[in-house]
Enzyme design. Structure first.
Site: not given
Length: 372
Positions: A15, A134, A96, A269-270, A301, A279, A240, A94, A203, A118, A75, A298-299
Site C-alpha cells: 500500500r 476493517s 496502533h 492483532i494490530d 491483512m 502473536k 475493537l 496508522y 448492534r 485509527e 503502516k 497477519v498484522a
C-alpha cells in the site's frame, strides 16, 4: 505545505499513503508533494503517474523524512523510520500504539506529532479512517479462514459451505462492528453456519434485521463465548476498543479444548489480538499452530489486497490530509474535534488516554496541547 510519502517497508506491504489523484488534489490546493521512488510500484502506480499528478520524486526515504513537513504513510513507522522522525514533523498514519511500547517510546523520543488514522472519529460516531480497512480485513478474514481450513494448510479439511448432504462449517465471529459485519456477509454468502457474538444489543438488533435467519446473533458473555468457540470450525476475532489494546476473549484453555484443525483468524492483532495465543505474523508466514489449532494473525491483512485497500483508504483520509495541509495541524485539530481525537503523541508526550493507560505513560490531553 511540503508533504512526503515514503515507500512502505513492512513485510509484503504494498500500500502507499497517497495515490496520484490525491496528489493532484493536494497540488491543486497549492501544496508540494514528494513521493519516494517506486513507492506505488507494487500496486501498479509508477513514478511517471505521480509526476503527471504534480509530485516530485525523491530518491530515498531519507530525503522524504528530512524534507517533509508532514509524512503520510499507511503502516506504523518501522525502527529505521522512527530514527528519521524529527521534532515538529507531523506523521499521519496508522499507529496502533497501545499494542507496542517500543514504537510508542520511539515516537515519544522523536518529538514528532503523531496523528493516528485509527482514532480519528466521525460525525455520527465510528472511526471513518479505520472503517475501510476493517471492511477489507473482515472480508479477507473469511477467505483466509476458508483456506486455512483446508487439510494441506493444516486445517480440519472442511469446506466452508459444505455440499449437499454434508454439514457446512460452523463460523463464529467475535464482534459485530464494521469488520465483523463484513466477515458475516462473506461467511453467509459462502453458505457457512454463522454466529456473531456482540455485547451491544442495538448492534445485535441491527445485524438480526440485516441478515435475518441466515445469521445467529448472541449476546456476549464469558459462557456464550466459551460454548461457541469450542463448537466452531472457524473463529474470527473482530473486537475493537478504539486506541486501546484488544481484550483477550479466547483463553489458552479454550484453545486447548477446540476442535483439532480448527482455525482462529485474529483481525484485532494490530491492537494486540483478542486470543491469548495470538502473536503477529506476516504475509510471508501467515500461520502457526497451537494445540492443534491454526492461527492466522497477519498484522497488515489488507496489505494482501493492496490496490483495493490503498484506494479505499485514500477516499477516507484525503479530506483530513487536506485540512492538515491547509490549516496546519494546530488549527486543523482546534477546528475539528474528530480529527483532534487522532492526536496520539506530541513533542515527547502521549496525548491519547487509552495509550497512556495501557502503557503507563502520563497523559497530556490534546486540549491541553492546543490550549483549549
Amino acid at each position: 505545505m511540503l508533504i512526503g510519502v515514503p515507500k512502505e517497508i513492512k513485510t509484503h506491504e504494498y500500500r502507499v499513503g497517497l495515490v496520484p489523484s490525491s496528489v493532484r488534489e493536494l497540488v491543486h490546493h497549492g501544496h508540494d508533494v514528494m513521493i519516494e521512488t517506486n513507492a506505488g510500484n507494487g500496486i501498479g502506480l509508477t513514478d511517471e503517474d505521480y509526476q503527471a499528478a504534480g509530485a516530485r520524486i525523491a530518491p530515498d526515504a531519507k530525503t522524504v523524512f528530512a524534507e517533509a513537513e508532514m509524512v503520510i504513510k499507511v503502516k506504523e513507522p518501522q525502527p529505521v523510520e522512527i530514527a528519521m522522525l524529527r521534532e515538529g514533523q507531523v506523521l499521519f498514519t496508522y499507529l496502533h500504539l497501545a499494542a507496542d511500547k517500543a514504537l510508542t517510546q520511539g515516537m515519544v523520543d522523536s518529538g514528532c506529532t503523531g496523528i493516528a488514522y485509527e482514532t480519528v472519529t466521525g460525525q455520527g460516531g465510528g472511526l471513518p479512517l479505520l472503517a475501510p480497512m476493517s471492511e477489507v480485513a473482515g472480508r479477507m478474514s473469511v477467505q483466509a479462514g476458508a483456506r486455512c481450513l483446508e487439510k494441506e494448510a493444516g486445517g480440519r479439511g472442511v469446506l466452508l459451505g459444505g455440499v449437499a448432504g454434508v454439514q457446512a462449517a460452523d463460523v463464529l465471529i467475535l464482534g459485530g462492528g464494521v469488520a465483523g459485519t463484513n466477515a458475516a456477509r462473506m461467511a453467509v454468502g459462502m453458505e457457512a453456519r454463522v454466529t456473531v457474538i456482540e455485547k451491544n444489543l442495538r448492534r445485535l438488533y441491527e445485524l438480526d434485521t440485516q441478515f435475518g435467519a441466515t445469521l445467529n446473533t448472541i449476546f456476549a458473555t464469558v459462557d456464550a463465548i466459551e460454548k461457541h468457540v469450542l463448537n466452531s470450525d472457524l473463529v474470527i476475532g473482530a473486537v475493537l476498543v478504539p486506541g486501546a489494546a484488544a481484550p483477550k476473549l479466547v483463553t489458552r484453555e479454550m484453545v486447548k479444548e477446540m476442535r483439532n484443525g480448527a482455525v482462529l483468524v485474529d483481525i484485532s492483532i494490530d491492537q494486540g489480538g483478542c486470543f491469548e495465543t495470538s502473536k503477529p505474523t506476516t504475509h510471508d508466514k501467515p500461520t502457526y499452530v497451537v494445540d492443534g489449532v491454526v492461527h492466522y494473525c497477519v498484522a497488515n491483512m489488507p496489505g494482501g489486497v493492496a490496490r483495493t485497500s490503498t484506494f479505499a483508504l485514500n477516499n477516507a483520509t484525503l479530506p483530513f490530509t487536506l485540512a492538515l495541509a491547509e490549516k496546519g495541524w494546530r488549527q486543523a485539530l482546534t477546528d475539528d474535534v474528530h480529527l483532534r481525537h487522532g492526536l496520539n503523541v506530541h513533542a515527547g508526550q502521549v496525548t491519547y488516554e487509552a495509550v497512556a493507560h495501557d502503557l503507563g505513560y502520563d497523559l497530556v490531553t490534546a486540549e491541553t496541547v492546543l490550549g483549549l
